[in-house]
Each structure stands twice: as structure tokens, then as C-alpha cells.
Design a protein around this motif. Structure first.
Motif, mmCIF file in Angstrom:
data_model
loop_
_atom_site.group_PDB
_atom_site.id
_atom_site.type_symbol
_atom_site.label_atom_id
_atom_site.label_comp_id
_atom_site.label_asym_id
_atom_site.label_seq_id
_atom_site.Cartn_x
_atom_site.Cartn_y
_atom_site.Cartn_z
ATOM 1 N N LEU A 264 23.406 8.344 -21.550
ATOM 2 C CA LEU A 264 22.772 7.121 -22.034
ATOM 3 C C LEU A 264 23.799 6.036 -22.305
ATOM 4 O O LEU A 264 23.630 4.874 -21.892
ATOM 5 C CB LEU A 264 21.964 7.414 -23.290
ATOM 6 C CG LEU A 264 21.259 6.216 -23.938
ATOM 7 C CD1 LEU A 264 20.298 5.563 -22.952
ATOM 8 C CD2 LEU A 264 20.527 6.636 -25.197
ATOM 9 N N SER B 236 25.179 4.755 -19.102
ATOM 10 C CA SER B 236 24.208 3.932 -18.381
ATOM 11 C C SER B 236 24.163 2.507 -18.914
ATOM 12 O O SER B 236 23.727 1.597 -18.206
ATOM 13 C CB SER B 236 22.813 4.561 -18.480
ATOM 14 O OG SER B 236 22.800 5.858 -17.947
ATOM 15 N N CYS C 217 15.150 1.016 -23.970
ATOM 16 C CA CYS C 217 13.971 1.646 -23.345
ATOM 17 C C CYS C 217 14.002 1.506 -21.833
ATOM 18 O O CYS C 217 13.682 2.461 -21.101
ATOM 19 C CB CYS C 217 12.687 1.025 -23.897
ATOM 20 S SG CYS C 217 12.182 1.618 -25.512
ATOM 21 N N THR D 190 16.734 3.805 -20.386
ATOM 22 C CA THR D 190 16.301 5.196 -20.523
ATOM 23 C C THR D 190 15.172 5.517 -19.553
ATOM 24 O O THR D 190 15.125 6.607 -18.961
ATOM 25 C CB THR D 190 15.839 5.454 -21.968
ATOM 26 O OG1 THR D 190 16.878 5.098 -22.866
ATOM 27 C CG2 THR D 190 15.500 6.919 -22.168
ATOM 28 N N ARG E 142 16.739 6.105 -16.094
ATOM 29 C CA ARG E 142 17.445 7.383 -15.983
ATOM 30 C C ARG E 142 16.489 8.567 -16.094
ATOM 31 O O ARG E 142 16.698 9.604 -15.446
ATOM 32 C CB ARG E 142 18.516 7.474 -17.068
ATOM 33 C CG ARG E 142 19.652 6.488 -16.913
ATOM 34 C CD ARG E 142 20.268 6.556 -15.537
ATOM 35 N NE ARG E 142 21.496 5.805 -15.467
ATOM 36 C CZ ARG E 142 22.173 5.552 -14.363
ATOM 37 N NH1 ARG E 142 21.699 5.981 -13.210
ATOM 38 N NH2 ARG E 142 23.293 4.875 -14.388
ATOM 39 N N ALA E 143 15.450 8.444 -16.893
ATOM 40 C CA ALA E 143 14.480 9.541 -17.002
ATOM 41 C C ALA E 143 13.737 9.727 -15.688
ATOM 42 O O ALA E 143 13.489 10.862 -15.245
ATOM 43 C CB ALA E 143 13.505 9.266 -18.140
ATOM 44 N N LEU F 124 10.503 5.361 -26.531
ATOM 45 C CA LEU F 124 11.901 5.744 -26.347
ATOM 46 C C LEU F 124 12.099 7.226 -26.649
ATOM 47 O O LEU F 124 12.807 7.932 -25.916
ATOM 48 C CB LEU F 124 12.794 4.887 -27.242
ATOM 49 C CG LEU F 124 14.298 5.185 -27.186
ATOM 50 C CD1 LEU F 124 14.834 5.002 -25.769
ATOM 51 C CD2 LEU F 124 15.061 4.297 -28.166
ATOM 52 N N LEU G 260 13.362 9.940 -23.923
ATOM 53 C CA LEU G 260 14.548 10.756 -24.172
ATOM 54 C C LEU G 260 14.223 12.241 -24.069
ATOM 55 O O LEU G 260 15.012 13.033 -23.531
ATOM 56 C CB LEU G 260 15.135 10.430 -25.547
ATOM 57 C CG LEU G 260 15.811 9.065 -25.681
ATOM 58 C CD1 LEU G 260 16.172 8.796 -27.137
ATOM 59 C CD2 LEU G 260 17.069 8.987 -24.804
ATOM 60 N N TRP H 125 13.783 13.056 -20.392
ATOM 61 C CA TRP H 125 15.096 13.050 -19.760
ATOM 62 C C TRP H 125 15.842 14.351 -20.089
ATOM 63 O O TRP H 125 16.425 14.986 -19.205
ATOM 64 C CB TRP H 125 15.865 11.832 -20.240
ATOM 65 C CG TRP H 125 17.153 11.556 -19.517
ATOM 66 C CD1 TRP H 125 17.673 12.260 -18.462
ATOM 67 C CD2 TRP H 125 18.067 10.502 -19.783
ATOM 68 N NE1 TRP H 125 18.865 11.702 -18.063
ATOM 69 C CE2 TRP H 125 19.127 10.631 -18.859
ATOM 70 C CE3 TRP H 125 18.097 9.465 -20.711
ATOM 71 C CZ2 TRP H 125 20.203 9.753 -18.843
ATOM 72 C CZ3 TRP H 125 19.166 8.595 -20.699
ATOM 73 C CH2 TRP H 125 20.212 8.728 -19.776
#
Length: 536
Positions: free
Chosen positions: A114, A117, A157, A160, A163-164, A257, A261, A264
Motif C-alpha cells: 500500500l 503504491s 481508497c 487500494t 491494487r485489490a 477502505l 484492504l 486485498w
């Protein structure tokens, strides 16, 4: 260090340092790449800054200024969600499967990923845009207080979310099917851009140049309830004195969020401990494919089958085919919306799909040596080129027929459908002739990777330009007889329907001549083409 592996802080620091090292090494690879990165980042920040300033200037001057900020954040959210689906294969830092062999626990890996990123121009540009969106509807000190919390929360958010999505679909996106999805997604993205362009005309294209944000209200009334957008919209809500609703918007973004997370982290954990299903499938053995009974017999049929398999399974070949179709569809949709559509737009499809014959042997790569070793007679060479032309015709003609009917239904111009179809088929034949000839005279090297966004190896730009611009000029030159007849018929009120017969006949003759010319030179230049095909 612990018995189970490095401690959490070490992992976080290592991942952040790795992201910085990747950025630095990427810029050091070549001065040109560094210049492109710096220029792109500067232009992106300038665009974001100008957009944010424009959003701030809307506040208090136009009704619905807050709606403009909401729509901007909605588009930004859609972009972050789509980034890994379209560009996953070009961003190695977004691929968590590269870390599966390391002794890393999901928690530290998540925190380090995170933070890593958040490094780069993308999050910074998003922060500037989110700030401008908040300023578009903010009023008073309460709005500022909520914006200080909501804007960073929204950016976290968005990152994330991206990436999720990447981790949750990592194995699919790194597979051939994932690359296929990226191709279709790119075409959909082009259509969405055209839709946004048409929609913007209803806002900025008012008589007298007046700005009207009213059309954004229905969209904004829905989009503002999406949590990342609501976190920024909380500034406007608080400025209107509805503090409870503003707190609810922030809480919804915080809840989203937490969910992202968790998703992810679970995806990372599954990637670390679960075997790739595609590997298991290969281990079990894949059923051998059978021949296709409807293809011509002999070498031409075998070549046609091989070329069609390339067009379906090879991401770069598929990207070329669907990009040609997509370009035509985008232009046709835009012409219908803007009111200048014509059934003769079908001619573009004939030219674009005919030029799929360009660089026929570059896609083979080093496997071309097997083709070259079997080219013993002129008949072998003609069958090789003819089979590839048959493959192009097998999908080009049905696409043209379907698109021609759709354009005719939309425009109602049934009288000119025969001539438009004849012209398109003539251009298709000219494209096949030119593409086959240039494939032998000016081949270029395809990259070794399977990234569908790259169609040539480094150092081949001159040959690529020769193929692209030379082919279009050659097709236009060869199509002068049928194009001239159509122009004479339209200007002189002559019959256009004979083109339904003349166009395909002329295209077939030109394609036949081009295939024979290319086949004759193929026997002579096979060693040179092989050297070019295996050059990386």
C-alpha cells in the motif's frame, strides 16, 4: 528477523525501497525513457492542476458546481478500477505473483504494498484532482475541515481499489485470457471516451458558449453515493450544514477502505499458498486440438488454420484484428451521434481489415524456420501466402456484411448499400495485395514478449512507418479505378450498383496478383525474413 521470515517493518521498508529502485532504474535505462516519464508526469500534473483550478473557479459562479466535482471523482474512480484490467501486463510492480516464492506474511506485505503504491505520479495527480473536486462545492470552514479528511481518504481508497482488483485477478490478468480481456477493455474504453466527448458537447456546446452544468445533476445524484466519491462530497455536504450526512459519507468511505484492504489481504494470502490452476491443467495434459473440416485441403488449409489460431490465441494478433474493427465502430458510432453517418463508412472496414496481411511472418518469430524449410517450390510459397489471405477473408467478409447492414438500417440508405459493399470488398482485396507484398519486401521484428500493446521490437520504427503509411498509400493508389467509378457515378447521376460486381472482381484480381508477386519473392527472401523474424 524471525524464524518465520523478516519482521513486518523490514518488509514494509524493503517494498517501499523496491518501488523507488524500480522507478530509478527504469529512468536510468535510457535517456529517452526518462524524458518521456518526466514530460508525461509534468504534463499530467499541469493538467490536473488546471482542472483543479477550473473546478475551484466554478464554485459560486455556476449552479451545480458541486455536481461537476462529483462527476470528476466518479470518472477518476472508474479509471483507477480499470487500470489493472487494461494495463496490468505493462506494470510489473502491480503483479503480486512475483512475490509468491518469498517468505512474506500477508499483513506486512499488504502494508508495504500500500505504501509503495502511493509512490508515483498517479496518486499525486489523483490528489490534485480530488482537491479540485472538493473545492468545487466547498463553502466555509466546516467544508475545509471535512475536505482535509475526505480528500486523502478518497485517494487511499482509489489506490487500494486498484491494487485489490489487481491482486484479486492476478492470475487471470497474467494469463492469455487476461490479455484478451485487456484488448476488449481497450476498445470499450475508446467507446466510453467518445461517449464522454458527445456528453461534454451538451455542457460546453450551448449557444453563445454558455456553460450549463444542469445535465450533470442526474448523474451526480447517483455517483455521490459511491463511497470514494462521497468522501470528497462530504465537504459540500458539511458546507450546507448537514454534518450528520457528511460524517456518514466519511464513514462509508472508511468502511469501503476496510473491505478493500480485507479483500486485498485475502487475495495475497491465496496467491501465496494456492497453486495456479492453469499449471495444474497443463500438468494433467491438455486435449490435443483437431483439424477444422470446413477449411480447404492441402497446405493452404493448414496455413489458414494456423493463422486463425494466431488471431484468436496470440494477444498481439488479436489486438490488431479487434483494434481495426474497433476503430471502425468508434467512427461509425460517432458519425451516427453527430449526424454525418454514411453507408460508405463501410469502406474503412475493408481497408483496415485487408491490411491485417501486413508483416505476415513477423508473428511467427523463430518458428518461421519451419515454414522456410518447407518452401521448396513456387506452389508451396503461393499456398503459404494464399492460406493466410484466406484466414483474413474468413473474418473480414462477415464483419463487413454485418456492419454494412447495421449502417444501412441506421442511415436508411438502402440504395447505396450495394455500391458501398462493392467498394469495401474492392479495398479489402487491395489491402490483401499490398499487405502480402510488404510482408515480404519490408518485414519487421515482433517483440519477444506477448504484451498486446507492443507490435514491434526496438529499432524497427522505420520499417513500421513504412508498412503503415506505405500500405495506406498503396491501397489508395490501387483502388483508384473503383473509387474513380464511384465518384463519376455519384457526380454524374450514373448507376452505382455495378460496383457490387466490379468491386469484388477487381479486388480479387488485385489480391491474386499481389499474392503471386509476394509468393515469388518469398522464395528468394526467405532467409532474410527468417533472420528478421528471430531478431530480438
Amino acid at each position: 528477523m524471525t524464524a518465520a521470515g523478516p519482521d513486518g517493518r523490514t518488509v514494509v521498508r524493503a517494498l517501499v525501497a523496491l518501488k523507488l529502485r524500480l522507478l530509478r532504474n527504469g529512468l536510468k535505462r535510457s535517456p529517452g525513457r526518462a524524458a518521456v516519464f518526466v514530460i508525461g508526469a509534468v504534463l499530467g500534473l499541469l493538467f490536473a492542476g488546471g482542472t483543479a483550478f477550473g473546478m475551484a473557479m466554478l464554485n459560486g459562479r455556476f449552479a451545480g458546481s458541486g455536481d461537476a466535482g462529483v462527476v470528476l471523482l466518479g470518472a477518476l474512480t472508474l479509471g483507477w478500477a480499470a487500470i489493472p484490467l487494461f494495463l496490468f501486463s505493462s506494470d510489473e510492480s502491480a503483479d503480486p505473483t512475483r512475490l509468491t516464492m518469498l517468505p512474506l506474511r500477508p499483513g506486512p506485505l499488504l502494508r508495504g504494498s500500500l505504501l509503495a503504491s502511493m509512490i508515483g505520479p498517479g496518486p499525486l495527480v489523483s490528489l490534485v484532482l480530488a482537491t479540485g473536486a472538493a473545492l468545487s462545492g466547498a463553502t466555509g470552514g466546516a467544508s475545509a475541515a471535512f475536505a482535509v479528511i475526505g480528500v486523502p481518504l478518497a485517494v487511499v481508497c482509489l489506490v487500494t481499489l486498484s491494487r485489490a482488483v489487481a491482486a484479486g485477478n492476478a492470475r487471470m490478468l497474467s494469463s492469455r485470457r487476461g490479455k484478451d480481456f485487456a484488448i476488449f477493455g481497450g476498445l470499450l474504453f475508446a467507446l466510453l471516451i467518445q461517449a464522454a466527448n458527445v456528453g461534454s458537447q451538451s455542457i460546453f456546446g450551448r449557444p453563445g458558449g454558455h456553460l450549463d452544468l444542469g445535465p450533470l445533476k442526474p448523474v451526480a445524484s447517483v455517483v455521490r453515493w459511491i463511497p470514494p466519491v462521497g468522501a470528497v462530497d462530504a465537504a459540500r455536504t458539511a458546507g450546507e450544514g448537514r454534518y450528520g450526512l457528511a460524517l456518514l459519507q466519511l464513514a462509508a468511505a472508511g468502511a469501503l477502505l476496510a473491505v478493500l484492504l480485507r479483500w486485498w489481504q485475502r487475495s495475497l494470502q491465496e496467491l501465496m499458498v494456492t497453486a495456479d490452476s492453469s499449471t495444474l491443467e497443463v500438468a494433467r495434459g491438455v486435449q490435443s486440438s483437431r483439424g477444422w473440416g470446413f477449411l480447404p485441403v492441402g497446405r493452404a488449409g493448414a496455413v489458414m488454420q494456423r493463422h486463425l489460431r494466431y488471431a484468436w490465441r496470440e494477444p498481439r494478433a488479436k489486438a490488431a484484428v479487434f483494434t481495426s474493427i474497433g476503430m471502425t465502430l468508434v467512427i461509425c458510432v460517432l458519425s451516427v451521434v453527430q449526424g454525418w453517418s454514411s453507408v460508405y463508412l463501410l469502406a474503412m472496414t475493408g481497408m483496415f481489415l485487408g491490411l491485417q496481411m501486413l508483416n505476415l511472418f513477423g508473428m511467427d518469430g523463430s518458428a518461421f524456420w519451419m515454414v522456410a524449410a518447407t518452401l521448396l517450390t513456387p506452389a508451396d510459397a503461393r499456398a503459404e501466402v494464399r492460406g493466410r489471405a484466406y484466414a483474413v477473408l474468413s473474418y473480414a467478409v462477415p464483419v463487413m456484411l454485418v456492419l454494412g447492414l447495421v449502417l444501412t438500417v441506421v442511415t436508411g440508405d438502402w440504395a447505396h448499400l450495394p455500391s458501398a459493399l462493392g467498394l469495401a470488398l474492392g479495398l479489402l482485396g487491395c489491402g490483401i495485395a499490398v499487405g502480402a507484398t510488404l510482408s515480404v519486401l519490408a518485414p519487421y521484428t515482433m517483440p519477444a514478449d506477448s504484451n498486446p500493446m507492443r507490435n514491434a521490437a526496438p529499432g524497427q520504427s522505420g520499417l513500421v512507418l513504412l508498412n503503415q503509411f506505405g500500405s495506406m498509400f498503396g491501397v489508395a493508389l490501387l483502388a483508384l479505378p473503383i473509387g474513380g467509378y464511384l465518384l463519376w457515378a455519384l457526380l454524374g447521376d450514373g448507376p452505382t450498383w455495378p460496383l457490387l460486381l466490379l468491386g469484388p472482381l477487381y479486388g480479387a484480381l488485385v489480391a491474386y496478383a499481389g499474392i503471386r508477386l509476394a509468393a515469388a519473392r518469398l522464395l528468394e527472401r526467405a532467409p532474410e525474413i527468417l533472420a528478421k523474424a528471430i531478431e530480438r
